[in-house]
Design an enzyme around this catalytic site. Structure first.
Site, PDB file in Angstrom:
ATOM      1  CD  GLU A 106      -2.521   1.326   0.116  1.00  0.00           C
ATOM      2  OE1 GLU A 106      -3.437   0.519  -0.221  1.00  0.00           O
ATOM      3  OE2 GLU A 106      -2.571   2.449  -0.397  1.00  0.00           O
TER       4      GLU A 106
ATOM      5  CG  LEU B 117      -2.575   4.327   2.454  1.00  0.00           C
ATOM      6  CD1 LEU B 117      -2.367   4.884   3.796  1.00  0.00           C
ATOM      7  CD2 LEU B 117      -4.055   3.815   2.359  1.00  0.00           C
TER       8      LEU B 117
ATOM      9  CD  GLU C 114       0.027   8.115   9.653  1.00  0.00           C
ATOM     10  OE1 GLU C 114      -0.018   9.257  10.088  1.00  0.00           O
ATOM     11  OE2 GLU C 114       0.865   7.299   9.875  1.00  0.00           O
TER      12      GLU C 114
ATOM     13  N   GLY D 273      12.840  20.392   5.726  1.00  0.00           N
ATOM     14  CA  GLY D 273      12.194  20.551   6.813  1.00  0.00           C
ATOM     15  C   GLY D 273      13.156  20.262   8.259  1.00  0.00           C
TER      16      GLY D 273
ATOM     17  N   GLY E 162      10.023  12.198   9.245  1.00  0.00           N
ATOM     18  CA  GLY E 162       9.596  11.122  10.339  1.00  0.00           C
ATOM     19  C   GLY E 162       8.375  10.498  10.013  1.00  0.00           C
TER      20      GLY E 162
ATOM     21  CB  CYS F 153       5.854   4.727   6.640  1.00  0.00           C
ATOM     22  SG  CYS F 153       4.096   4.663   6.966  1.00  0.00           S
TER      23      CYS F 153
HETATM   24  C1  UGA Z   1       5.111   7.559   3.395  1.00  0.00           C
HETATM   25  C2  UGA Z   1       5.029   7.398   1.875  1.00  0.00           C
HETATM   26  O1  UGA Z   1       4.979   8.779   1.495  1.00  0.00           O
HETATM   27  C3  UGA Z   1       3.753   6.813   1.527  1.00  0.00           C
HETATM   28  O2  UGA Z   1       3.838   6.743  -0.142  1.00  0.00           O
HETATM   29  C4  UGA Z   1       3.797   5.452   2.109  1.00  0.00           C
HETATM   30  O3  UGA Z   1       2.649   4.512   1.495  1.00  0.00           O
HETATM   31  C5  UGA Z   1       3.737   5.429   3.554  1.00  0.00           C
HETATM   32  O4  UGA Z   1       4.770   6.241   3.970  1.00  0.00           O
HETATM   33  C6  UGA Z   1       3.757   4.067   4.200  1.00  0.00           C
HETATM   34  O5  UGA Z   1       4.840   3.544   4.122  1.00  0.00           O
HETATM   35  O6  UGA Z   1       2.637   3.713   4.520  1.00  0.00           O
HETATM   36  P1  UGA Z   1       3.394   9.187   5.295  1.00  0.00           P
HETATM   37  O7  UGA Z   1       4.624   8.386   6.262  1.00  0.00           O
HETATM   38  O8  UGA Z   1       2.303   9.203   5.335  1.00  0.00           O
HETATM   39  O9  UGA Z   1       3.773   8.312   3.781  1.00  0.00           O
HETATM   40  O10 UGA Z   1       4.152  10.652   5.182  1.00  0.00           O
HETATM   41  P2  UGA Z   1       4.969  11.461   3.874  1.00  0.00           P
HETATM   42  O11 UGA Z   1       4.020  12.374   3.316  1.00  0.00           O
HETATM   43  O12 UGA Z   1       5.704  10.498   3.033  1.00  0.00           O
HETATM   44  O13 UGA Z   1       5.933  12.475   4.930  1.00  0.00           O
HETATM   45  C7  UGA Z   1       6.848  11.724   5.569  1.00  0.00           C
HETATM   46  C8  UGA Z   1       8.068  12.955   6.398  1.00  0.00           C
HETATM   47  O14 UGA Z   1       8.597  13.830   5.192  1.00  0.00           O
HETATM   48  C9  UGA Z   1       7.033  13.786   6.998  1.00  0.00           C
HETATM   49  O15 UGA Z   1       7.886  14.127   8.084  1.00  0.00           O
HETATM   50  C10 UGA Z   1       6.969  15.076   6.275  1.00  0.00           C
HETATM   51  O16 UGA Z   1       6.764  16.423   6.890  1.00  0.00           O
HETATM   52  C11 UGA Z   1       8.198  14.992   5.486  1.00  0.00           C
HETATM   53  N1  UGA Z   1       8.381  15.877   4.256  1.00  0.00           N
HETATM   54  C12 UGA Z   1       7.576  15.321   2.992  1.00  0.00           C
HETATM   55  C13 UGA Z   1       9.275  16.790   3.987  1.00  0.00           C
HETATM   56  O17 UGA Z   1      10.067  17.096   4.958  1.00  0.00           O
HETATM   57  N2  UGA Z   1       9.245  17.460   2.883  1.00  0.00           N
HETATM   58  C14 UGA Z   1       8.456  17.089   1.867  1.00  0.00           C
HETATM   59  O18 UGA Z   1       8.512  17.749   0.719  1.00  0.00           O
HETATM   60  C15 UGA Z   1       7.674  16.124   1.913  1.00  0.00           C
END
Ligand code: UGA
Length: 437
Positions: free
Chosen positions: A153, A155, A157, A255, A259, A262
């Site tokens: 998956e 997706l 959060e 950032g 974190g 995942c």
């Molecule tokens: C992540 C992946 O993006 C999903 O595709 C995957 O399905 C999911 O893990 C999983 O394995 O279930 P998620 O953990 O919900 O999703 O969060 P992200 O949106 O990926 O963000 C991860 C971290 O990166 C956060 O701390 C966010 O603030 C940071 N981030 C994201 C940045 O610092 N800069 C960005 O441009 C994007």
């Protein structure tokens, strides 16, 4: 379209989204969990997690009779009116000893349902698991007439429903093509590109994608530091890079480090997987090290912004923190870089008052011990020596910044997400520091 009878074991983010979304696609879904209170709440339509659109889908599915919740995997498999055709495993796979995923929950579910699965049924693993887990699950199951399929998956959060219903791709892996096709057919209405492959490759896709995303973020964070030293602007640099379609504009915002539940877990697990086959994955090691360093770098920036010097003391300094969750649009505090930064600031002697739209003063979490959580952003700003943006909640942009300027002791903002409009802030007297500019 075929309507399938589906069981989803585990009602966390992935399981509940999978169940509710599959029901919205027309399938008959029974979701199971070991937590009786949770099952009772879900049956009443109380979702309990902050996930846009999920509560509505659950209510819709329940009202239409396509979605129900029962206690325990055995009950779900045994009581499905008509035997289940597909059983999804969406249970936790926490980090175990030495960084490998701990599969004890998967194993106990298999033990519970082994004798109950009807012949021809397909077991689908949706949790992120090490390569070889489908094969291991198949062995544990010990049933030649039940295929085990890997269907990772992807997706995120905060946009789980949107991501599930508009996927970039569907990946299904199994050494039995008929079983893989049956699972792929569940998603046929979504019209997404579908990769049918063997189980090991499907399992690896998930780790490979998450580790690549982590690498992209660590690269952006390192580049931001370089921009500061060279007098360049990270937003313009990443925009300029991002028009190259091979690179893309997204996932390049610097950032306080990446974190959540995942990326940190999966990068470490992938290193472990690589180690286990004597592959020294230096690029991934550097990705993780860069991230660990990023938190300290953010603290160093705060020190300079507040004290005017490298290594300046933060004792008796009061900081107003804006944002605690690991990213916006979620109430998830797991492995939040904001909390890691808060812990370092507290260690350095700062007094911390924090506001987050999805965290209340009653929220219980070990990472919150370092901070005094308040339910009002203006209270967090009261008499602060600086305001620190740690999570990219869009509503921080539209706070009343003139009022905040009158509320703080000193008008200093450190925006670790480059979220705020610095022109607006400067106009009302704030001195702003971002990352990479
Ligand atoms: C992540 C992946 O993006 C999903 O595709 C995957 O399905 C999911 O893990 C999983 O394995 O279930 P998620 O953990 O919900 O999703 O969060 P992200 O949106 O990926 O963000 C991860 C971290 O990166 C956060 O701390 C966010 O603030 C940071 N981030 C994201 C940045 O610092 N800069 C960005 O441009 C994007």
């Amino acid at each position: 379209m075929f309507v399938r009878r589906v069981v989803v074991v585990g009602t966390g983010y992935v399981g509940l989204t999978t169940g509710a979304c599959l029901a919205s696609l027309g399938h008959r879904v029974v979701c199971a969990d070991v937590d009786a209170d949770k099952i009772a709440r879900l049956s009443r339509g109380e979702v309990g997690i902050l996930e846009p659109g999920l509560a509505e889908l659950v209510a819709e599915g329940v009202a239409a009779g396509r979605l129900s919740f029962v206690l325990g995997a055995a009950a779900a498999v045994g009581t499905h009116e008509g035997a289940p055709e597909v059983v999804f495993l969406c249970v936790p796979t926490p980090m175990g000893v030495g960084g490998t995923a701990d599969l004890s929950v998967v194993e106990s579910v298999i033990d519970e349902v082994r004798e109950l699965l009807p012949p021809g049924c397909v077991v689908v693993n949706k949790s992120t698991v090490p390569v070889g887990t489908a094969a291991r699950t198949s062995e544990l199951l010990g049933r030649d007439d039940v295929a085990v399929v890997s269907n990772p998956e992807f997706l995120r959060e905060g946009s789980a429903v949107e991501d599930f219903l508009n996927p970039d791709r569907i990946v299904v892996g199994c050494d039995r093509p008929d079983a893989a096709e049956r699972v792929a057919a569940l998603y046929a209405r979504l019209g997404a590109p579908t990769v049918l492959t063997d189980a090991a490759s499907a399992e690896l896709v998930k780790y490979a994608a998450n580790c690549f995303l982590a690498m992209k973020l660590s690269y952006a964070n390192a580049l931001a530091e370089l921009c500061e030293r060279l007098g360049a602007d990270i937003a313009d640099v990443t925009e300029g890079m991002g028009y190259d379609r091979r690179i893309g504009q997204v996932f390049l915002t610097p950032g306080p480090g990446w974190g959540g539940s995942c990326l940190p877990k999966d990068t470490r697990a992938m290193l472990q997987v690589a180690d286990s086959v004597d592959f020294e994955f230096r690029l991934l090691r550097a990705t993780i090290d860069t991230n660990d360093r990023q938190r300290q770098r953010v603290v160093d920036k705060i020190r300079i912004a507040v004290t005017g010097k490298r290594g300046g003391a933060l004792t008796r300094v009061r900081l107003g923190l804006l944002g605690l969750t690991f990213k916006a649009n979620t109430d998830d505090l797991r492995d939040s870089p904001a909390l890691a930064v808060a812990a370092l600031l507290r260690q350095a002697g700062a007094e911390l008052v924090a506001y987050d739209p999805s965290v209340s003063s009653d929220t219980v979490h070990p990472g919150l011990d370092a901070v005094n959580v308040v339910d009002d952003p203006y209270l967090a700003a009261k008499d602060a020596d600086a305001l620190i943006v740690l999570t990219e909640w869009p509503e921080f942009r539209t706070l009343d910044w003139s009022r905040l300027a009158e509320t703080v002791r000193r008008p200093i903002v450190v925006d670790t997400r480059n979220l705020l409009d610095t022109d607006v802030l400067r106009r009302v007297g704030f001195v702003c520091t971002g990352l990479g500019r």
